[in-house]
Each structure stands twice: as C-alpha cells, then as structure tokens.
Design an enzyme around this catalytic site. Structure first.
Site, PDB file in Angstrom:
ATOM      1  N   GLU A  41      -4.181   8.916  -4.123  1.00  0.00           N
ATOM      2  CA  GLU A  41      -3.105   9.694  -4.742  1.00  0.00           C
ATOM      3  C   GLU A  41      -3.707  10.793  -5.638  1.00  0.00           C
ATOM      4  O   GLU A  41      -4.697  10.542  -6.348  1.00  0.00           O
ATOM      5  CB  GLU A  41      -2.286   8.703  -5.596  1.00  0.00           C
ATOM      6  CG  GLU A  41      -1.082   9.270  -6.287  1.00  0.00           C
ATOM      7  CD  GLU A  41      -0.351   8.180  -7.106  1.00  0.00           C
ATOM      8  OE1 GLU A  41      -0.868   7.045  -7.204  1.00  0.00           O
ATOM      9  OE2 GLU A  41       0.728   8.487  -7.645  1.00  0.00           O
ATOM     10  N   LYS A 109       6.475  11.110  -3.239  1.00  0.00           N
ATOM     11  CA  LYS A 109       6.633   9.813  -3.904  1.00  0.00           C
ATOM     12  C   LYS A 109       8.083   9.642  -4.349  1.00  0.00           C
ATOM     13  O   LYS A 109       8.630  10.477  -5.070  1.00  0.00           O
ATOM     14  CB  LYS A 109       5.693   9.743  -5.110  1.00  0.00           C
ATOM     15  CG  LYS A 109       5.523   8.363  -5.711  1.00  0.00           C
ATOM     16  CD  LYS A 109       4.392   8.401  -6.765  1.00  0.00           C
ATOM     17  CE  LYS A 109       4.086   7.037  -7.334  1.00  0.00           C
ATOM     18  NZ  LYS A 109       2.931   7.097  -8.284  1.00  0.00           N
ATOM     19  N   CYS A 147       1.578   4.707  -3.691  1.00  0.00           N
ATOM     20  CA  CYS A 147       1.493   3.753  -4.804  1.00  0.00           C
ATOM     21  C   CYS A 147       2.797   2.972  -5.030  1.00  0.00           C
ATOM     22  O   CYS A 147       3.168   2.154  -4.215  1.00  0.00           O
ATOM     23  CB  CYS A 147       1.054   4.505  -6.062  1.00  0.00           C
ATOM     24  SG  CYS A 147       0.269   3.418  -7.292  1.00  0.00           S
TER      25      CYS A 147
END
Lengths: 520, 520
Positions: A41, A109, A147
C-alpha cells in the site's frame, strides 16, 4: 501463475528512493520469472505520509513517478499502491495494476481506518463500488484490494468475491506491528481464503517509521486455507511462489524474540532514516539502560554506541561497577562524567531561594536534568542520536523526569512494560547482577522504586487494564494509579518517540486531554 | 419566544462541575423569564473529550447526569449537547431537547469534522436522517442541529429546513478560535438565515482546553439576516433575547485585541483548570519573555507571576537592565540567578571530551538547558507552572533549544509569529527599548537572530506559505526554510502545549512525520 511479493522497506517522503527500490524489485521479480509482482500500500509515498498528503506538489511528484513506473517496467504485471489525486476532492488510497504500459485494474480503498494510530479519513475519500478492481491474466481471474478492505466481514472484499469469483485475491497492506499481531493476520486471511474459496496473496510493508514498525510477514494462502509460502518478519524480501505448490515454512518467532526483532528494526530505521550513525545513552547500571545498550549494540554495532556513566553521591558502587563491566563486555565506548560537582553547584546557586525549604523531588530532578544536559551536549558536539531509556510502566505513572532521563531523540523501550524489560533482558543475556538488583532511580539515599510504586508485576497488570483496555479502576490502589496516569499526561506529551509494541501505545493511539477533570 | 443562550465555560471530564454549571445557568435563564435555554455541544463532557470517549464508565456517568438534568430542570425548555452511547457501536454526538421531564426532540450530528484539529470520526458514528430534530413549542416550529451540520451547503440543515420549515433553527457548537474566525461564523449564519428564511440561534462554547480556545461569540440572527443579539467573545454569558426585538451591539474586537483576549483566556484556563495559581518564567529582557510576562500579569495578577533573570557572560547590560526594570514596572517578583559559574563548571567537566573541538551550538545549548533546569527546579520546589516563551517563527525553523528555552508547562505565544509578537507588544505597552532592540538569543558574543535567519517580516511570510497554506517552496531561500522546517519537526514533537491563534498551528493540526525523505 508465479507470484512475486515484494516486501520492501520504503521511506516516507523519499519518492526517488522508493521509486528506485520498486524498479529494483520489479527487476528481481522478472529475473525470478514471476508473472506478477505485488508492492505494498502507498509504496511510493511510504506509509503513513500523514500531513505530507496535504502537499499538492508532493502528490504531483508522486504521480510523475507512478507514470514513469508504468512506462518503464515491462513484461511483468505490477500491483502497486499509490495516492491517486482528484480535482478539488480528497485523494484516493489506490491500487493500480498495470502491464506493459496499460492499466488492467484500479481499486480505491473502501474502508478507511480512523481508529488506533490511523487517521485515514483525514486524508482520503473512501472508494465507492468495486467494479474496477478485477482483471484476467493468463486465464486467471484476479482481484485487488487494500489492507482494511479485507478485515471487514461484510465489506468490499465480499462484494468483489461475488462479482469476480477470483482465483486469486491480492491484498496490499501497511499493517503496523504489535506483539503477536501476525497471528491475527494469519487467522483472518485463512478464514477469508476458506470463506471466499480463493487463493490470497498478502503483501505487507516492512520497516520503521517514527513510532511504528511494519513487520512484513507477507504470505500466500491457498483456497483451502493453507499457508503455502511466507516471508520472514522484519526483513526485506522478495517472495516468489507458484500457487498450488507448497513452500510451507515457519517464519514466525517466539514472542520475546519477535519483540526484540521489532525493537531492532524500529531503532535501526529511526536512526538511519534520520541520517544518524552513532547513538549515545546514559548507562546507570540499571536494567533499562543495560537493555537499551545491548539492543543498540545488536542493532548498530558496538562501534556506534557510546555509553556514559554519570554518577552522583547517590550512585552505588554496585551500579557503577555494573555499568562499567557491562559496557566493557559489550565492547562500546564508555566514559564517566560525574555530576556531583555540578549538582552541588546548582544547590549552591539555588540556596538563597531554597532557604528553609525541605529537600524533595526538586533535588532529584536537578540531577536527572544535569544528566540530560550532558547527554544532549555530547549529542550536539559529536552528532550522536541520544537514546532515552524510560519504560512504559514508569512513564505511565510519571516516575521519570521531564528534560532529565526523558531527554532523547528516540526511546526504543518506550512501549515496554517493566516486566517485559525483565523478559527481554533475560532473553538477550543482560548480566544477572543487573537483572536481580531491586530497581532504584538512585536520586536520593536508599531510594527504591517500590517505595513509591507497587511491585511491577502488580502495576503492569493495572496499567494494562486502565490504559490498554480502558476499564474503570476499582479499589484504592487502582484509583491511585489511575490518578497518577492522568496527572502525568503532560510529561508524556513532551516525550520523544519510541517503538509501538503493545496494542495500545502512548502517542497517536492515546489522545488524552491534559486538562482533565474526570475523577479529579 | 424568549431565548436564553448559555455560553458557558465547561471543563473536559469534570462531569459534576459541568452539571452544576448547567443547573445554575438553567436557573438564571428561568429567572430571566426565558422560554428556552440553549447549552453548547457536548456540554456535560466538555469539548473535546478525546480518548476519554473510549472510557465506558465515563460515558455511563455522563448519562446519569443527563438523566438528572432531565428530572431536575422544570418549566423551561432545555437544548443540551451530550454523548449518546449505543450498544456495541460508536456513540452519537447528540443534542437533546427536553421540557418537564419529557424529551421533545433529539438530533445526532450528521457531519463529523475530521480535519484540522478535529478527530470526530475516531469517536462518533454519524447521525442518519433528520426526522427527530424538530419540535413545536408555543406555536413555533423549532429545529436543532450541531456545529458542523450548519456549515455544509447541501447538508442536513438544508434537509431539516425543508422538512420542518422552522421559525427558529438552533445550532449548538464548540467552534475553536483562530484570529478573525468570528467573522467567518457571522457570514455563514447570516447566509443561512437568509437562505432558509429562519431565525438562527447560535450557541458556542467559551474557555480554554489544552491548545484550543473557544471564543464564544454566540449570536441570534433573524430571518432577514440581521444579528439581533450577541454575546461577547471570551467571557461566560447568558444572553437572553426575545426574537423580533433588537439588541444590536458590536461585540467584536479589533484584531490585535481579539488575539490578546484569546491568549488571556487560554492561559488562564490552562493554569487554573490544571490546579495551578502561580507561574514562573525566564525573563531575558527580550521581547518574547517581556510579552509573556505582561500577558501573565494581565491574566493572573502580578502577585502570581515570578520572573527570573539568568544572565551569562553573553547577556548584555541593556537586556539585563530591561528585564529588571520591566519586571519592576509590572510589579512582579523578580530574581536574578546567574548561570555563568554553572556554565563554566559544565565546560570544565566536559573539557576532557571536547578537547580540540571548536565551540559550536553545543555551548549555546548548554546555557539554555541550565536555564531550563533552574526554571524547572523553581517550578518543582514552589509549585509554579513554568511558562515557555518561544514564538512560532523560531519554533518553525528550530531556532530554540529542546529542554532549554523550550522547557515549560505551557507556551502562551507558541502560535504567534514574531511579527505578531511585535504587534501585541506594542498594543500592550512593552517598553520601546525592548521592542526596538535587534533580537538576539545572547548565547555567544555579538549574536543576532538575523545572522542565522532572514528578517522576520520575510521569514513569517514564507512560513505562512509553506506551513499554513502547504504551498511548494520556490527559490533558494524558501527551500532553505522548508528544509529547516522539516529538520526541526523532532523538536516541536517534544514542545509543550500553547494556544492556537492561526488557522493552522503546530500540534493536532500539523501531523508531520519526523522521518521524512521528501526534498531531503
């Protein structure tokens, strides 16, 4: 499908350096005949970039490097996290997939963590929808996410899984370390692999960034929930693996060793990424400074560690001798700069004002601050980074001197309870005479920590309850500790950074008011 | 409809004290024959409660006080902000309206600020919908909302307005101060009143909380956008007003006076809410300490201010004399504790290690840290809160000594640029000899700030550009300043709290990494 997981150590803000490293690892992956290489990331900016994200020029420069990567890396599919800016809106925390100059997929995200040490809602807008995170390559359906996206039971991953029915799900992460967190990640990823019936490729960052350590521990899990391959924690690694084969290896550590490795990585990166080579610390002969000295030697090499003994009239022969002997054993430069004369001089200068006043903590703090001044002077003159050595138990109850023993650029053991200091000291072989001596600040005659504090086994359990788990104090002792915790917040606010080891550490994850009338 | 706006000074965490104050002001409002009394956002917990909000016992206690208020306050409608807990979810930031034991309306803050100094998404879930925020009383349609809710052009307020067509819209706020922000609030509320064709009652908190000052300035604006009544900034107040009448008054201040009043409130509350009475500061004869001394006297009274002169061989007769004369003029306790002998003693003790090394910033910092030690010793011995006196310009470029002049419990001028220090010093009548002397740290022979720094008029404009507005540096000087700004982050991380005065201050609104490779 041969997958390469590039578990790299980036540096926040260092766009050129991170760009070079990405090129280097893409090249290694190609040489290892991987079809696809995965980076963590926000690999270009480093993580967490914090308020650098408000700097438009920084984002603009980062995008130029992304464009260069897309142009320059050939013949391998690249999965890369970066900051995707938007016109007059907050940027996305994005994952792009590209191949020979063409973008195959993009994911934003969806689930932005804004708890604990995370502030992602300060910086990013959440991605909406999930339709662009999947692609096909060599007959495989692949989907990417970022994540936190994979941590939610009913989040974007579940939707992606239904929509794309992927053979491989790739999660790029920057998941910070706390003790044993790797097992939580393992459990989660195994659960997801079984639930979604998909292979999972998990790429985590490694490296220290201010108070955080990213421990890596990247892994590849097959549809059956078996970990087929993994990277060691705390090291840079390129894991290359053909899905469906089995490299099964135990890459985790016993708990004390895991913590020690986290401390080494955190210390090494803070020192080196800030451009320092040598460190200096006050070596009292007590267990805290002994552990920090040993850690510094193991991390930076004995030639880069300077230990200073600064005895006063209250320093016992035993501690002074232990300081000297252990420094010699460690092979570090060791110097003694007594503070007795300086201390007497302060008392002298202050005598007219302290007339008829009893001795109290003032005189203790003066000594600690003389030591702070000396350590800082050596730091200034020789360019050493000063290390401070207060543990979490002391700092929780204010058993430390602001601008005295709290002085320093970095405190590697800031988030270790005293009981953990004992465990680690035994683990690394700190001499028994140091470990077994009753702890004392040696700032007045016959002082012992346990004159002011409960035994550390008791104190640490109370602190875990009050500070880590936010539970209400019960009974006289717990209420007393709660009050000490509250009243020492002003000191912690001025403490130097240190390495997060527990689930809740002081710093970004402990935002308590100083003015605080609760249970006053 | 007679409305009472209770612009009260709460204390974070002090549930009992805040409860008492709410009762007291409800009583005052009844005596003033008000139909309705309005309290600020989160009036019971104080604002911002930060991580106290993770403490379930705290929330539970707070709810008990809310229940008591609902039971005990009779014959007046109460509008009150509080934390509304939820089962296994984050709480709401809520506004309840009650009357004689009955809840008339409830609103949950829809728009949670998570930028600048705010972290509300860390603590709260956003309210959904708008159907319960309105009620009728005495034939009037009234609706309530919370702070940020009214700031968005297409937010919940617009929906509430269409749905309830209110005669009166009440907004309860905790809007922190920065210079001239009151005019932004005025403009916004006038715009909303005209847009919605409704009367607006705006209740803001007053008081200092750590780095923030809440400046009050509550106001009532009629449908035509005219401010009918308002409270002064920086004082507790019960504003009682019958809508449709005109109490029009100018309750704002010229900019320099406004800032000075903010500093006074911030300092007073930090000192008193932390349980201190007296303060101590190092008085060098320079402009920064002179301004802080004057501010402390104006805020706490001359009997509560102790000024210490700590001259070295580099202190000029002129500054020493100014320090003494101005302290005398202010009527404070003034003591001289020379540091020359102590400084020589340090040089003596360090001589073996500094052999053949040139003098550099080390020797300057030793002096500053001796002064820090002395101030802290006086603080420890006599229970004074130590004030530090570094301005924003210095602290931005690292022109200050960690554990030296940066020592202190609170720095009232932390967020004042040096050019603002001059403006305020003229405003409050600091002597001209102090104002007109070229600034110097007096830590070596013939030192002047402008040997190391550009003129402050130039520096401050560059800092506003780089730090406040996040713009990219252009040219050699700006790049040099940007580098100094980056390299001194580690010092600011350990600085004491101070009062936010500018739109972007160091602290919660400047979350920059220390390890930072950008433009290295």
């Amino acid at each position: 499908m041969r997958i390469a997981v590039a578990q790299i150590n980036t540096k926040v803000g260092d766009l050129q350096g991170n760009f070079n490293k990405i090129l280097e690892y893409a090249d290694k992956a190609k040489k290892a005949k991987a079809d696809l290489v995965v980076f963590p990331e926000l690999a270009l900016s480093g993580y967490p970039p914090e308020d650098l994200l408000f700097n438009k020029e920084f984002i603009f420069q980062q995008c130029k490097y992304v464009s260069r990567l897309i142009r320059e890396i050939k013949d391998i599919v690249v999965v890369l996290g970066y900051v995707q800016p938007r016109h007059e809106r907050k940027p996305y925390n994005a994952c792009t997939v590209f191949h020979n100059g063409e973008e195959l997929a993009i994911h934003h995200k969806n689930h932005l963590p804004n708890y604990s040490v995370f502030d992602e809602k300060r910086y990013f807008d959440k991605g909406e929808g999930s339709g662009k995170g999947g692609f096909k390559y060599k007959g495989q359906s692949i989907v990417v996410n970022i994540c936190e996206d994979i941590w939610l039971d009913h989040g974007i991953c579940k939707i992606q899984n239904s929509y794309f029915e992927p053979d491989i799900m790739i999660n790029i992460s920057c998941s910070p370390y706390y003790a044993s967190k790797i097992y939580e990640r393992e459990d989660l990823l195994i659960k997801r692999a079984r639930e979604y019936k998909t292979n999972i490729v998990y790429c985590n960052l490694i490296g220290g960034q201010d108070e955080l350590v990213f421990d890596g521990g990247s892994m590849i899990i097959n549809k059956n929930g078996r970990i087929e391959a993994r990277s060691y924690q705390f090291v840079e690694d390129l894991l290359v693996h053909k899905i469906g084969t089995n490299h099964d290896a135990i890459c985790t550590y016993e708990k004390t060793e895991e913590i020690y490795r986290a401390l080494k990585l955190g210390l090494k990166d803070y020192v080196s990424k800030n451009g320092f080579q040598k460190v200096v610390l006050g070596m009292s002969g007590g267990i805290d400074s002994a552990l920090v000295a040993k850690l510094a030697v193991d991390t930076l090499g004995k030639e880069n560690v300077v230990c200073i003994s600064m005895p006063s009239m209250y320093s016992s022969n035993e501690t002074q001798s232990d300081a000297k002997l252990y420094s010699k054993e460690l092979g570090v430069e060791f110097n003694t700069i007594p503070i007795e004369n300086l201390f007497l001089k302060y008392l002298d200068e202050l005598a007219p004002w302290f007339l008829n006043k009893e001795e109290d903590v003032t005189e203790e703090n003066i000594q600690a601050r003389i030591r702070g001044n000396i350590i800082m002077a050596l730091s200034n003159k020789f360019g050493y980074m000063p290390l401070s050595t207060g543990n979490k138990s002391e700092v929780s109850v204010g058993y430390c001197t602001l601008y005295g023993d709290m002085s320093g650029g970095f405190n590697p053991i800031k988030d270790l309870y005293k009981t953990q200091v004992y465990e680690l000291s035994k683990f690394v072989g700190v001499p028994e005479s140091i470990i077994n001596r009753p702890p004392s600040a040696e700032l007045r005659e016959d002082q012992k920590d346990e004159d002011s504090l409960p035994p550390y086994e008791v104190l640490d359990e109370i602190l875990k309850k009050l500070m880590e788990r936010n539970e209400a104090p019960k009974g006289e002792l717990e209420n007393k500790i709660a009050k000490m915790l509250r009243l020492s917040e002003y000191k912690r606010r001025q403490s130097c950074p240190g390495i997060k080891i527990t689930k809740r550490s002081y710093g970004k994850d402990y935002r308590m008011p100083i003015v605080n009338g609760y249970h006053e």
